[in-house]
Design a protein around this motif. Structure first.
Motif, short mmCIF file in Angstrom:
data_model
loop_
_atom_site.label_atom_id
_atom_site.label_comp_id
_atom_site.label_asym_id
_atom_site.label_seq_id
_atom_site.Cartn_x
_atom_site.Cartn_y
_atom_site.Cartn_z
N LEU A 81 -37.65 31.93 -16.50
CA LEU A 81 -37.01 30.82 -17.22
C LEU A 81 -36.99 29.56 -16.33
O LEU A 81 -36.00 29.26 -15.67
N PRO A 82 -38.11 28.84 -16.32
CA PRO A 82 -38.18 27.62 -15.49
C PRO A 82 -37.47 26.44 -16.17
O PRO A 82 -38.10 25.53 -16.67
N ILE A 83 -36.14 26.52 -16.15
CA ILE A 83 -35.33 25.48 -16.80
C ILE A 83 -34.65 24.64 -15.73
O ILE A 83 -34.13 25.17 -14.75
N THR A 84 -34.65 23.34 -15.94
CA THR A 84 -33.84 22.46 -15.09
C THR A 84 -32.72 21.91 -15.96
O THR A 84 -32.98 21.29 -17.00
N LEU A 85 -31.49 22.18 -15.55
CA LEU A 85 -30.34 21.73 -16.33
C LEU A 85 -29.68 20.58 -15.57
O LEU A 85 -29.12 20.78 -14.49
N LEU A 86 -29.80 19.38 -16.13
CA LEU A 86 -29.23 18.19 -15.47
C LEU A 86 -27.81 17.97 -15.95
O LEU A 86 -27.55 18.06 -17.15
N THR A 87 -26.93 17.62 -15.05
CA THR A 87 -25.59 17.27 -15.51
C THR A 87 -24.89 16.36 -14.51
O THR A 87 -25.10 16.48 -13.31
N ALA A 88 -24.08 15.46 -15.05
CA ALA A 88 -23.36 14.48 -14.22
C ALA A 88 -22.01 15.06 -13.81
O ALA A 88 -21.33 15.68 -14.62
N VAL A 89 -21.66 14.83 -12.56
CA VAL A 89 -20.39 15.36 -12.05
C VAL A 89 -19.59 14.24 -11.40
O VAL A 89 -20.11 13.18 -11.07
N GLY A 90 -18.30 14.52 -11.21
CA GLY A 90 -17.50 13.69 -10.33
C GLY A 90 -16.53 12.74 -11.00
O GLY A 90 -16.69 12.38 -12.17
N GLY A 91 -15.52 12.36 -10.24
CA GLY A 91 -14.48 11.46 -10.74
C GLY A 91 -14.38 10.23 -9.87
O GLY A 91 -15.37 9.79 -9.30
N GLY A 92 -13.17 9.70 -9.83
CA GLY A 92 -12.95 8.51 -9.01
C GLY A 92 -12.91 7.24 -9.80
O GLY A 92 -12.79 6.16 -9.24
N TYR A 93 -13.02 7.32 -11.14
CA TYR A 93 -12.98 6.10 -11.95
C TYR A 93 -12.07 6.28 -13.16
O TYR A 93 -12.25 5.64 -14.19
N SER A 94 -11.08 7.15 -13.02
CA SER A 94 -10.05 7.33 -14.06
C SER A 94 -10.62 7.80 -15.39
O SER A 94 -10.24 7.31 -16.44
N ASP A 95 -11.50 8.76 -15.35
CA ASP A 95 -12.00 9.31 -16.61
C ASP A 95 -11.24 10.58 -17.00
O ASP A 95 -11.61 11.24 -17.97
N ALA A 96 -10.25 10.94 -16.22
CA ALA A 96 -9.29 11.98 -16.57
C ALA A 96 -9.88 13.40 -16.59
O ALA A 96 -11.03 13.62 -16.23
N ALA A 97 -9.05 14.32 -17.04
CA ALA A 97 -9.26 15.74 -16.77
C ALA A 97 -10.50 16.36 -17.41
O ALA A 97 -11.02 17.36 -16.91
N GLN A 98 -10.97 15.79 -18.51
CA GLN A 98 -12.11 16.40 -19.20
C GLN A 98 -13.44 15.71 -18.91
O GLN A 98 -14.47 16.08 -19.50
N HIS A 99 -13.44 14.73 -18.02
CA HIS A 99 -14.68 14.01 -17.71
C HIS A 99 -14.83 13.71 -16.21
O HIS A 99 -15.57 12.79 -15.84
N SER A 100 -14.13 14.40 -15.35
CA SER A 100 -14.13 14.00 -13.94
C SER A 100 -14.39 15.14 -12.97
O SER A 100 -14.33 14.94 -11.77
N GLN A 101 -14.65 16.32 -13.47
CA GLN A 101 -14.77 17.46 -12.57
C GLN A 101 -16.15 17.51 -11.92
O GLN A 101 -17.09 16.85 -12.37
N THR A 102 -16.27 18.33 -10.87
CA THR A 102 -17.60 18.62 -10.34
C THR A 102 -18.01 20.06 -10.69
O THR A 102 -19.17 20.31 -10.97
N LEU A 103 -17.05 20.96 -10.66
CA LEU A 103 -17.32 22.37 -11.01
C LEU A 103 -18.46 22.98 -10.19
O LEU A 103 -19.15 23.89 -10.65
N TYR A 104 -18.65 22.48 -8.95
CA TYR A 104 -19.70 23.04 -8.09
C TYR A 104 -19.56 24.56 -7.99
O TYR A 104 -20.51 25.31 -8.14
N ALA A 105 -18.32 24.99 -7.70
CA ALA A 105 -18.12 26.40 -7.40
C ALA A 105 -18.23 27.28 -8.63
O ALA A 105 -18.67 28.42 -8.55
N SER A 106 -17.84 26.72 -9.79
CA SER A 106 -17.92 27.53 -11.01
C SER A 106 -19.36 27.97 -11.25
O SER A 106 -19.63 29.09 -11.65
#
Lengths: 329, 341
Positions: B118-143
């Motif tokens: 399954l040669p899939i690349t899944l792109l996703t944006a991470v991170g906070g620091g601009y007051s986008d609050a709890a549902q748009h600011s996580q990194t979830l690296y460890a998850s």
């Protein structure tokens, strides 16, 4: 519920106008500290800002049929529904300004407004609120009440799994549940016909054996009539409905959206057919209100909104350490 | 191999991503992109800027908000031999599609005994620091790093962003490619020097399993990823003025994690600070600490310090958000206590 149409229509006008003025002030407040260079994280109102100017009929003409005991779940674009539902405007504004007096003590922000006193909630994940409204409807039914639950969503959310699963449950259990699809034609930059295989989503009702309604042209009166029928049916135990209203998004998906994807003249055409102005004309024509009545009402609205902003601006910020509270209650 | 060609210019993180995608798509017709607003909009965080005009809607496909559908479809298409690159706008949005990701994408190659690729690349944006609050600011690296079957990378600088994206696309395994919003060099966010950097013109690869020492030092090792690397470098600069010589390691890869580079550094410095823009418990700080505690315990002169988000959702209000996300000041405080201990 209101006693007659006149009162209802004046109420709808009031709520739409309150929302409009609230958002026009928000548009300005949001840009503070973001000029000349726009920076999403700067100013007194940082983060994303999704405004609902133009979409007011979807909220007010439905919620006029609801009481404080009926439940509403809303979206990332929640101000017009919150205002119609009677969310505490001062606390809501303070929340958006990140103040400790806000609905969520500054923890939620504009996409995450919760006012249990009037059974209102919203969230930043597309489709996320639909099953919550189904759950509220289930609770209403279990408790033997005639309360209803309404999920407001955008037309983009109908293609999420949550929509399908929730609608099937609501129909299967014959719940007092209504979903209002606010079709503003754009899922961020993706046009409805590029995301959805049917032209209107009321037809999806057939898939669940429930009732589907379509409201064209952002019409507050037709939305009022259709919503009344759907709410009455839900209260009588006659099951869920889908209402799709063709509505308008005057502004970008979020403030700062360059909007290169939509035709340049689209918004000016939409604004020329403004639903608040149309309702005002109707009220005058049918002599349900005089020019003076409307002026007086508008003055009250300005004052109410201005008071809310004053409260928010003058409120204190939370202590930084307050971030550690409320993880568990 | 890391590129060294002379033809290099400065690009932002987002332009580095778009260039990697463009060059790979020109090279291999089996690559296509799916996601929300990746078409005319060019990706909310600019990762597909200009690609719609070059490749058209058959290869740069806007999707409905049907994440289980289109990410699940990437699995099916990859099993048929295509190389899908899928973007899911914010890492926070993965909740609705985790079944497809961790029960299917991450496990099918293994359960098939390696017969299904399954040669899939899944792109996703991470991170906070601009007051986008709890549902748009996580990194979830460890998850994501916790779950076997996916490579998880989080490059910081434009050079690594391009090189690691090309590696991810060429890899025959699912790769979760996390890019940090603030490091994309977008005009509408904080402007950081780190978001603009030299990027060679030609296609090149950067390995998916190697951390990088981005500043050499002898007194303390600071390990971070993305914005925490940037904060660590800032802290190291200020610490140098106070006579403390910090070594900074940019993890780049969350999974697999490069033990060797970390252990080698701690062997030299004897002190370790791990800093993470993810939650404290069970996260990168715990993982790196565990590696050093079990394989480099004798190197340590003082206890390890872990800086991370204190197990709360990201609050909206700026003052609270700043309080929970570690920064250079927190790192400096921690290091100063360590060296005087």
């Amino acid at each position: 519920m209101k006693n007659n149409n006149k009162q209802d229509l004046l109420w709808i006008y009031r709520k739409m106008k309150t929302s409009r003025y609230f958002e026009e002030r928000m548009e300005k407040a949001y840009m503070e500290g973001k000029q000349p260079v726009f920076n999403i994280g700067a100013g007194p109102v940082p983060g994303e800002m999704h405004l609902s100017n133009g979409q007011e009929p979807a909220a007010a003409s439905m919620i006029v049929h609801l009481t404080n005991e009926d439940t509403v779940t809303a979206t990332h674009r929640p101000h017009h529904q919150a205002i119609a539902k009677g969310v505490d405007l001062k606390k809501m504004t303070a929340e958006i300004f990140g103040k400790k007096t806000g609905l969520g003590k500054g923890k939620g922000g504009h996409m995450h407004l919760f006012d249990p006193n009037v059974k209102f909630s919203c969230g930043g994940i597309v489709g996320g609120g639909i099953p919550h409204a189904v759950g509220a409807a289930l609770a209403n039914k279990k408790k033997g009440t005639d309360r209803v639950a309404v999920a407001f969503i955008g037309e983009g959310a109908v293609n999420s799994g949550a929509f399908h699963e929730s609608l099937n449950l609501a129909a299967l259990w014959n719940l007092p549940f209504i979903v209002v699809v606010e079709d503003n034609a754009w899922g961020i930059s993706v046009a409805k016909d590029k995301s959805t295989c049917v032209p209107t989503n009321d037809v999806r009702a057939a898939a669940y054996g429930i009732k589907g309604y379509e409201v064209r042209d952002n019409d507050p009166l037709e939305m009022y009539r259709v919503s009344k029928e759907a709410v009455e049916r839900a209260r009588k135990g006659e099951g869920p409905s889908i209402i799709e209203i063709e509505t308008y998004r005057y502004l970008g998906h979020f403030q700062g959206d360059p909007e290169l994807y939509r035709p340049k003249d689209e918004v000016s055409k939409l604004r020329a057919n403004d639903p608040i102005e149309r309702l005002k004309k109707y009220l005058l024509k049918e002599t349900l209100a005089s020019e003076d009545d409307i002026k007086a009402l508008d003055q009250q609205i300005l004052k109410e909104v201005d008071n809310a902003y004053e409260f928010a601006i003058n409120s204190e910020y939370p202590e930084p350490e307050a971030a550690l509270e409320d993880v568990f209650v | 191999m890391e590129a060294t060609k002379e033809k290099t210019r400065k690009l932002t993180g987002s332009k580095a991503m778009a260039q990697a995608l463009e060059q790979e798509m020109n090279r291999d017709e089996s690559i296509f992109v799916m996601g929300e607003d990746v078409g005319k909009y060019g990706g909310i965080f600019g990762s597909t800027t200009g690609l719609y005009d070059k490749f058209g809607e058959d290869r740069i496909m806007d999707t409905p908000i049907s994440e289980t559908g289109f990410i699940g479809a990437a699995i099916g298409a990859a099993a048929e031999g295509l190389r899908p690159v899928v973007e899911l706008m914010f890492v926070d949005f993965h909740g609705v599609v985790m079944d497809q990701i961790y029960n299917h994408m991450a496990k099918i190659p293994y359960m098939s005994g390696g017969h299904v690729k399954l040669p899939i690349t899944l792109l996703t944006a991470v991170g906070g620091g601009y007051s986008d609050a709890a549902q748009h600011s996580q990194t979830l690296y460890a998850s994501f790093g916790h779950l076997p079957g996916m490579k998880v990378v989080a490059p910081t600088f434009p050079h690594d962003i391009k090189g690691m994206l090309i590696s991810a696309i060429r890899d025959d395994n699912p790769v979760v490619f996390m890019f940090h919003k603030t490091l994309q060099g977008l005009g509408w966010m904080d402007q950081l020097d780190a978001s603009l950097g030299p990027v060679p013109e030609e296609a090149y690869t950067v390995p998916l399993d190697k951390a990088k020492v981005v500043r050499e030092g002898k007194d303390v090792t600071i390990v971070g990823a993305q914005m925490m690397t940037v904060e660590a470098l800032d802290a190291a600069k200020k610490l140098a003025e106070r006579g403390i010589d910090a070594e900074v390691i940019d993890l780049r890869s969350i999974k697999p994690i490069d033990k060797e580079t970390i252990l080698k550094s701690v062997e030299k410095t004897g002190r370790l600070v791990v800093v993470d823009e993810d939650y404290y418990s069970y996260g990168i700080t715990a993982e790196v600490s565990a590696i050093v505690a079990s394989e480099g315990f004798d190197y340590l002169k003082v206890p390890i310090v872990r800086l991370a988000i204190p197990d709360v959702p990201i609050p909206y209000s700026r003052i609270m958000e700043k309080f929970v996300i570690p920064d250079a000041k927190d790192i400096i405080n921690a290091v100063e206590k360590m060296v005087t201990a």
